[in-house]
Design a protein around this motif. Structure first.
Motif, mmCIF file in Angstrom:
data_model
loop_
_atom_site.group_PDB
_atom_site.id
_atom_site.type_symbol
_atom_site.label_atom_id
_atom_site.label_comp_id
_atom_site.label_asym_id
_atom_site.label_seq_id
_atom_site.Cartn_x
_atom_site.Cartn_y
_atom_site.Cartn_z
ATOM 1 N N ILE A 115 0.872 -1.162 0.000
ATOM 2 C CA ILE A 115 0.000 0.000 0.000
ATOM 3 C C ILE A 115 0.911 1.213 0.000
ATOM 4 N N LEU A 116 0.739 2.068 -0.990
ATOM 5 C CA LEU A 116 1.589 3.244 -1.125
ATOM 6 C C LEU A 116 1.057 4.363 -0.246
ATOM 7 N N GLU A 117 1.874 4.823 0.670
ATOM 8 C CA GLU A 117 1.470 5.878 1.588
ATOM 9 C C GLU A 117 1.835 7.239 1.033
ATOM 10 N N ASP A 118 0.997 8.218 1.355
ATOM 11 C CA ASP A 118 1.234 9.615 0.963
ATOM 12 C C ASP A 118 1.358 9.799 -0.547
ATOM 13 N N GLN A 119 0.654 8.956 -1.307
ATOM 14 C CA GLN A 119 0.636 9.088 -2.761
ATOM 15 C C GLN A 119 -0.828 9.095 -3.192
ATOM 16 N N ASP A 120 -1.200 10.093 -3.917
ATOM 17 C CA ASP A 120 -2.593 10.276 -4.315
ATOM 18 C C ASP A 120 -2.889 9.436 -5.559
ATOM 19 N N LEU A 121 -3.097 8.144 -5.325
ATOM 20 C CA LEU A 121 -3.335 7.209 -6.419
ATOM 21 C C LEU A 121 -4.654 6.487 -6.188
ATOM 22 N N PRO A 122 -5.386 6.187 -7.249
ATOM 23 C CA PRO A 122 -6.694 5.542 -7.090
ATOM 24 C C PRO A 122 -6.599 4.032 -6.855
ATOM 25 N N LEU A 123 -7.590 3.556 -6.130
ATOM 26 C CA LEU A 123 -7.729 2.114 -5.896
ATOM 27 C C LEU A 123 -8.338 1.446 -7.130
ATOM 28 N N ARG A 124 -9.184 2.191 -7.853
ATOM 29 C CA ARG A 124 -9.828 1.663 -9.069
ATOM 30 C C ARG A 124 -9.735 2.688 -10.171
ATOM 31 N N ALA A 125 -8.681 2.630 -10.951
ATOM 32 C CA ALA A 125 -8.498 3.535 -12.077
ATOM 33 C C ALA A 125 -8.956 2.834 -13.358
ATOM 34 N N GLU A 126 -9.728 3.518 -14.156
ATOM 35 C CA GLU A 126 -10.140 2.950 -15.442
ATOM 36 C C GLU A 126 -8.909 2.766 -16.326
ATOM 37 N N LEU A 127 -8.799 1.603 -16.925
ATOM 38 C CA LEU A 127 -7.704 1.329 -17.831
ATOM 39 C C LEU A 127 -8.114 1.801 -19.214
ATOM 40 N N ALA A 128 -7.382 2.760 -19.744
ATOM 41 C CA ALA A 128 -7.700 3.293 -21.063
ATOM 42 C C ALA A 128 -7.266 2.303 -22.137
ATOM 43 N N ARG A 129 -8.086 2.187 -23.148
ATOM 44 C CA ARG A 129 -7.724 1.320 -24.279
ATOM 45 C C ARG A 129 -6.762 2.053 -25.191
ATOM 46 N N ALA A 130 -5.784 1.313 -25.678
ATOM 47 C CA ALA A 130 -4.781 1.919 -26.578
ATOM 48 C C ALA A 130 -5.290 2.010 -27.981
#
Length: 130
Positions: A115-130
């Motif tokens: 678990i990354l602390e003090d990093q503003d990252l989402p738990l569920r990020a949409e994966l963009a299609r290439a």
């Protein structure tokens, strides 16, 4: 080619397992299955997660590990780290967990989910299609 992995701490929800096999999914680039050896505390036998290689699918994703996290898997050189994210397919798309990556020491085969602390990252990020 499958790679045996040992986790210093069981991935979240897969306790108490520490032995896993990482296998590339055929005909894909950077998609793997991580299969546990045994049964979890919740009763799942040989549980499976889908993992994406961040270097392939999320080239700008660059989380920072603490010294303690890196040390827990024997990581002394960032070049030896294989950075993977848990992918969850859904009816309308796939999400990835950027807050808790799986990091593998490619030299030793030891890994952990951090678990990354003090990093503003989402738990569920949409994966963009290439």
């Amino acid at each position: 080619m499958s790679i045996p992995l040992t986790f210093s701490v069981a991935p979240f929800g897969l306790e108490p397992l520490d032995a896993f096999t990482l296998t590339p999914v055929a005909d894909t680039d950077g998609l793997f299955t991580l299969v546990g050896s045994g049964t979890t505390a919740s009763g799942a036998s040989e549980p499976r997660l889908y993992l994406l290689d961040a270097a392939v699918h999320l080239p700008s994703y660059a989380p920072s590990l603490s010294d303690a996290q890196a040390s827990s898997i024997g990581l002394t050189d960032p070049a030896e780290a294989m950075l993977l994210v848990v992918a969850t397919p859904g009816a309308t798309g796939t999400t990835v967990n950027l807050l808790a990556p799986v990091v593998v020491n490619a030299r030793t085969g030891v890994g952990a989910q951090f678990i990354l602390e003090d990093q503003d990252l989402p738990l569920r990020a949409e994966l963009a299609r290439a």
